[in-house]
Scaffold this active site. Structure first.
Site, PDB file in Angstrom:
ATOM      1  N   HIS A  71      48.259  38.333  38.161  1.00 44.31           N
ATOM      2  CA  HIS A  71      47.922  38.417  36.742  1.00 44.31           C
ATOM      3  C   HIS A  71      49.118  39.043  36.015  1.00 44.31           C
ATOM      4  O   HIS A  71      49.934  39.743  36.632  1.00 44.31           O
ATOM      5  CB  HIS A  71      46.675  39.283  36.548  1.00 44.31           C
ATOM      6  CG  HIS A  71      45.412  38.642  37.033  1.00 44.31           C
ATOM      7  ND1 HIS A  71      44.165  39.189  36.818  1.00 44.31           N
ATOM      8  CD2 HIS A  71      45.225  37.489  37.718  1.00 44.31           C
ATOM      9  CE1 HIS A  71      43.244  38.393  37.350  1.00 44.31           C
ATOM     10  NE2 HIS A  71      43.862  37.360  37.908  1.00 44.31           N
ATOM     11  N   GLU A  73      49.428  41.591  34.179  1.00 46.39           N
ATOM     12  CA  GLU A  73      49.553  43.049  34.325  1.00 46.39           C
ATOM     13  C   GLU A  73      50.168  43.426  35.670  1.00 46.39           C
ATOM     14  O   GLU A  73      50.948  44.379  35.764  1.00 46.39           O
ATOM     15  CB  GLU A  73      48.180  43.718  34.212  1.00 46.39           C
ATOM     16  CG  GLU A  73      47.485  43.518  32.879  1.00 46.39           C
ATOM     17  CD  GLU A  73      46.559  42.303  32.874  1.00 46.39           C
ATOM     18  OE1 GLU A  73      46.887  41.278  33.506  1.00 46.39           O
ATOM     19  OE2 GLU A  73      45.498  42.382  32.224  1.00 46.39           O
ATOM     20  N   CYS A 107      41.277  42.419  33.413  1.00 41.77           N
ATOM     21  CA  CYS A 107      40.113  42.153  34.274  1.00 41.77           C
ATOM     22  C   CYS A 107      39.790  43.406  35.085  1.00 41.77           C
ATOM     23  O   CYS A 107      40.504  44.410  35.027  1.00 41.77           O
ATOM     24  CB  CYS A 107      40.401  40.960  35.183  1.00 41.77           C
ATOM     25  SG  CYS A 107      41.579  41.350  36.494  1.00 41.77           S
ATOM     26  N   CYS A 110      42.722  44.443  37.467  1.00 42.22           N
ATOM     27  CA  CYS A 110      43.875  45.041  36.764  1.00 42.22           C
ATOM     28  C   CYS A 110      43.521  46.388  36.155  1.00 42.22           C
ATOM     29  O   CYS A 110      44.339  47.315  36.167  1.00 42.22           O
ATOM     30  CB  CYS A 110      44.399  44.085  35.694  1.00 42.22           C
ATOM     31  SG  CYS A 110      45.158  42.602  36.386  1.00 42.22           S
TER      32      CYS A 110
HETATM   33 ZN   LIG Z   1      43.732  40.941  35.845  1.00 42.19          ZN
END
Ligand SMILES: [Zn+2]
Length: 186
Positions: A71, A73, A107, A110
């Site tokens: 992701h 992040e 999410c 993260c």
């Molecule tokens: Zn994430």
């Protein structure tokens, strides 16, 4: 331990981003998200800013890397860690003064990573209705989890509509990597 709590609250206060910072860094994060969209990735872009300097940037690269954990992040956090390693900076003291600017609510995964690295502030655009870890599905950002780093503050809603539109555009596209949809009983 009340004193310590107060100190933490005060130091997080220091990093509350100014409107002009939000404008500037989020514009950059949105450019990254557009780049993700153009490359067939979920359109999420982010920056990590320490002392008014970008120490990490990322966009979703799950399809490109065939790695579901990449992701935006996570990509940005890895850059921050690399930078600390190469410049001999203390990870903890950098992270404690770093703000994350991201187009979509982090999410659950993260959000937990951000807690473990003690990032104090996250500025995000739209909510993440599917996987959001800052209130939409779970509230990892402010949950009482004594063994999982620190809570962080969220500033949400900047250019949210635009971030949502980008996600919609992505999910409307034919995605050859997507598994066959299963019927969900909501
Ligand atoms: Zn994430």
């Amino acid at each position: 331990m009340e004193t310590q709590g107060e100190i933490k609250a005060t130091s997080a206060e220091t990093f509350y981003p100014r409107d002009e910072d939000i404008e500037k860094w989020m514009a950059n994060a949105f450019d990254m998200a557009k780049d993700a969209l153009e490359n067939g990735e979920v359109p999420v872009g982010c920056l990590m800013v320490y002392n008014d300097e970008v120490v990490g940037r990322g966009r979703n690269e799950v399809n490109e890397t065939k790695n579901a954990t990449r992701h935006a992040e996570m990509v940005a956090l890895d850059q921050l860690l690399d930078r600390c390693r190469h410049s001999n900076l203390d990870v903890r003291s950098v992270c404690e003064r770093t703000a994350l600017y991201v187009t979509v609510e982090p999410c659950i995964m993260c959000a937990a990573a951000l807690r473990l690295l003690n990032i104090p502030v996250v500025v995000y655009g739209c909510r993440n209705e599917r996987f959001g870890g800052c209130g939409s599905v779970l509230d990892v950002s402010s949950a009482d989890l004594p063994q999982t780093g620190n809570t962080f503050k969220c500033v949400s809603g900047h250019r949210a509509q635009e971030a949502v539109e980008m996600l919609k555009t992505f999910y409307k596209q034919e995605n050859p990597n997507a598994p066959k949809p299963k019927t969900r009983k909501d």
